[in-house]
Design a protein around this motif. Structure first.
Motif, PDB file in Angstrom:
ATOM      1  N   VAL A 156       0.853  -1.192   0.000  1.00 10.01           N
ATOM      2  CA  VAL A 156       0.000   0.000   0.000  1.00 10.01           C
ATOM      3  C   VAL A 156       0.889   1.242   0.000  1.00 10.01           C
ATOM      4  N   PRO A 157       0.825   2.079  -1.042  1.00 11.10           N
ATOM      5  CA  PRO A 157       1.653   3.295  -1.073  1.00 11.10           C
ATOM      6  C   PRO A 157       1.357   4.196   0.119  1.00 11.10           C
ATOM      7  N   PHE A 158       2.402   4.806   0.659  1.00  6.26           N
ATOM      8  CA  PHE A 158       2.257   5.631   1.863  1.00  6.26           C
ATOM      9  C   PHE A 158       1.307   6.797   1.621  1.00  6.26           C
ATOM     10  N   PHE A 159       1.416   7.456   0.463  1.00  8.25           N
ATOM     11  CA  PHE A 159       0.568   8.617   0.199  1.00  8.25           C
ATOM     12  C   PHE A 159      -0.898   8.205   0.087  1.00  8.25           C
ATOM     13  N   LEU A 160      -1.162   7.000  -0.418  1.00  8.70           N
ATOM     14  CA  LEU A 160      -2.531   6.518  -0.531  1.00  8.70           C
ATOM     15  C   LEU A 160      -3.118   6.243   0.850  1.00  8.70           C
ATOM     16  N   ALA A 161      -2.295   5.691   1.738  1.00  7.13           N
ATOM     17  CA  ALA A 161      -2.740   5.443   3.108  1.00  7.13           C
ATOM     18  C   ALA A 161      -2.992   6.742   3.858  1.00  7.13           C
ATOM     19  N   ASN A 162      -2.408   7.844   3.400  1.00  7.76           N
ATOM     20  CA  ASN A 162      -2.662   9.151   4.004  1.00  7.76           C
ATOM     21  C   ASN A 162      -3.935   9.782   3.470  1.00  7.76           C
ATOM     22  N   LEU A 163      -4.196   9.610   2.183  1.00  7.52           N
ATOM     23  CA  LEU A 163      -5.295  10.307   1.530  1.00  7.52           C
ATOM     24  C   LEU A 163      -6.653   9.668   1.773  1.00  7.52           C
ATOM     25  N   VAL A 164      -6.754   8.360   1.576  1.00  5.17           N
ATOM     26  CA  VAL A 164      -8.062   7.712   1.622  1.00  5.17           C
ATOM     27  C   VAL A 164      -8.773   7.936   2.964  1.00  5.17           C
ATOM     28  N   PRO A 165      -8.103   7.760   4.133  1.00  5.92           N
ATOM     29  CA  PRO A 165      -8.823   8.004   5.391  1.00  5.92           C
ATOM     30  C   PRO A 165      -9.323   9.442   5.543  1.00  5.92           C
ATOM     31  N   SER A 166      -8.658  10.399   4.888  1.00  8.69           N
ATOM     32  CA  SER A 166      -9.074  11.796   5.031  1.00  8.69           C
ATOM     33  C   SER A 166     -10.418  12.065   4.379  1.00  8.69           C
ATOM     34  N   PHE A 167     -10.813  11.234   3.419  1.00  8.17           N
ATOM     35  CA  PHE A 167     -12.083  11.424   2.740  1.00  8.17           C
ATOM     36  C   PHE A 167     -13.218  10.666   3.415  1.00  8.17           C
ATOM     37  N   LEU A 168     -12.884   9.939   4.472  1.00  7.13           N
ATOM     38  CA  LEU A 168     -13.876   9.145   5.190  1.00  7.13           C
ATOM     39  C   LEU A 168     -14.039   9.715   6.602  1.00  7.13           C
ATOM     40  N   ASP A 169     -14.871   9.093   7.368  1.00  9.72           N
ATOM     41  CA  ASP A 169     -15.173   9.609   8.703  1.00  9.72           C
ATOM     42  C   ASP A 169     -14.174   9.079   9.726  1.00  9.72           C
ATOM     43  N   VAL A 170     -12.884   9.394   9.499  1.00 11.16           N
ATOM     44  CA  VAL A 170     -11.822   8.954  10.402  1.00 11.16           C
ATOM     45  C   VAL A 170     -11.363  10.143  11.240  1.00 11.16           C
ATOM     46  N   PRO A 171     -11.480  10.074  12.558  1.00 19.91           N
ATOM     47  CA  PRO A 171     -11.018  11.180  13.415  1.00 19.91           C
ATOM     48  C   PRO A 171      -9.505  11.371  13.295  1.00 19.91           C
ATOM     49  N   LEU A 172      -9.050  12.603  13.403  1.00 25.22           N
ATOM     50  CA  LEU A 172      -7.625  12.904  13.311  1.00 25.22           C
ATOM     51  C   LEU A 172      -6.831  12.141  14.359  1.00 25.22           C
ATOM     52  N   ARG A 173      -7.341  12.080  15.572  1.00 21.10           N
ATOM     53  CA  ARG A 173      -6.625  11.386  16.652  1.00 21.10           C
ATOM     54  C   ARG A 173      -6.405   9.921  16.300  1.00 21.10           C
ATOM     55  N   ARG A 174      -7.421   9.272  15.755  1.00 22.71           N
ATOM     56  CA  ARG A 174      -7.301   7.866  15.369  1.00 22.71           C
ATOM     57  C   ARG A 174      -6.304   7.687  14.233  1.00 22.71           C
ATOM     58  N   PHE A 175      -6.314   8.620  13.295  1.00 25.57           N
ATOM     59  CA  PHE A 175      -5.379   8.563  12.173  1.00 25.57           C
ATOM     60  C   PHE A 175      -3.943   8.710  12.654  1.00 25.57           C
ATOM     61  N   VAL A 176      -3.704   9.649  13.560  1.00 25.43           N
ATOM     62  CA  VAL A 176      -2.356   9.898  14.062  1.00 25.43           C
ATOM     63  C   VAL A 176      -1.826   8.685  14.832  1.00 25.43           C
ATOM     64  N   ILE A 177      -2.645   8.146  15.717  1.00 21.92           N
ATOM     65  CA  ILE A 177      -2.212   7.001  16.532  1.00 21.92           C
ATOM     66  C   ILE A 177      -1.909   5.787  15.655  1.00 21.92           C
ATOM     67  N   SER A 178      -2.809   5.483  14.714  1.00 19.22           N
ATOM     68  CA  SER A 178      -2.609   4.310  13.859  1.00 19.22           C
ATOM     69  C   SER A 178      -1.416   4.493  12.933  1.00 19.22           C
ATOM     70  N   THR A 179      -1.172   5.729  12.502  1.00 17.49           N
ATOM     71  CA  THR A 179      -0.012   5.989  11.656  1.00 17.49           C
ATOM     72  C   THR A 179       1.282   5.804  12.438  1.00 17.49           C
ATOM     73  N   PHE A 180       1.371   6.419  13.602  1.00 15.56           N
ATOM     74  CA  PHE A 180       2.595   6.382  14.390  1.00 15.56           C
ATOM     75  C   PHE A 180       2.950   4.947  14.793  1.00 15.56           C
ATOM     76  N   LEU A 181       1.971   4.197  15.262  1.00 16.40           N
ATOM     77  CA  LEU A 181       2.241   2.822  15.691  1.00 16.40           C
ATOM     78  C   LEU A 181       2.342   1.866  14.503  1.00 16.40           C
ATOM     79  N   GLY A 182       1.573   2.126  13.451  1.00 14.50           N
ATOM     80  CA  GLY A 182       1.559   1.220  12.309  1.00 14.50           C
ATOM     81  C   GLY A 182       2.841   1.235  11.500  1.00 14.50           C
TER      82      GLY A 182
END
Length: 243
Positions: A156-182
């Motif tokens: 999965v390209p990194f930029f795609l993993a950044n973009l797709v969640p932004s267009f959905l109902d993903v809270p910023l906090r959840r995105f940050v935590i999953s990115t940092f740990l993932g």
């Protein structure tokens, strides 16, 4: 044709900020990409290490800022930056600095896309196909599992993993935590390779990145992928069984 021009100008005017930003990003990407390479790192390694030793905190801040900008503008070269983090700051705390820079850059893309294009592209994703569609459906089903999964899966390209969640109902906090740990497993591997670059450069060699496919490295990562996908698989099995 004349009747069409006012509509075109209004459309351009409506998206002029986005168009200007796109032009700026392309220009910056083209300019910066040429400076990020193993050859440049080898050639300037003495200057970099001397600056780090004399100004450690400044070096950390500058490195994280550069990493953030490269990710935010989707400039190719994240791999070299991760290796540089290990070369300059060792495996620990270098892996932490790499993860902070990557997470900040990813969050910048996430917020920019959500504020600038979220509403229109969310509708487009509903009718999309292929990898984007599968990620979107997975995030809809189970956000935590899918967010971790798209960070762990190498395909999965990194930029795609950044973009797709932004267009959905993903809270910023959840995105940050999953990115940092993932991104931790991959970041740890490449940072540790970077920590040994000094000896590799002294021998006039190039780092062997194929090591990431060694069983002792790739199998634990695949295990984490399976663990992240387990809630999705369980839901799919239960659905088929009518539970």
């Amino acid at each position: 044709m004349r009747a069409l021009l006012p509509s075109v100008f209004r459309l351009v005017g409506h998206y002029r900020v986005a168009i200007l930003l796109l032009v700026f990003v392309v220009s910056v990407s083209y300019f910066l990409q040429g400076y990020l390479s193993f050859d440049n790192l080898r050639e300037h390694r003495a200057i970099l290490t001397e600056f780090r030793d004399a100004n450690y905190l400044v070096a950390v801040v500058v490195f994280i800022l550069v990493y953030t900008l490269f990710v935010a503008f989707s400039v190719p070269g994240g791999l070299v930056l991760s290796l540089t983090g290990g070369f300059l700051f060792a495996t620990f705390p270098g892996v932490f600095y790499n993860m902070v820079g990557a997470t900040l850059g990813a969050s910048a893309i996430f917020l920019a896309a959500r504020w600038g294009f979220g509403a229109n592209l969310a509708a487009t994703l509903e009718n999309s196909e292929g990898l984007v569609k599968r990620i979107k459906d997975g995030v809809d089903e189970n956000q935590w599992s899918m967010l971790f999964l798209i960070r762990l899966v190498p395909g999965v390209p990194f930029f795609l993993a950044n973009l797709v969640p932004s267009f959905l109902d993903v809270p910023l906090r959840r995105f940050v935590i999953s990115t940092f740990l993932g991104i931790f497993p991959g970041a740890l591997v490449f940072t540790s390779i970077g920590a040994g670059l000094g000896d590799i450069f002294e021998r006039g060699q190039t780092p062997d990145l194929a090591v990431v496919w060694e069983p002792q490295i790739i199998l634990p990562i695949l295990g984490l992928c399976l663990l992240s996908a387990l809630p999705l698989l369980m839901k799919l099995v239960r659905g088929k069984k009518g539970l």
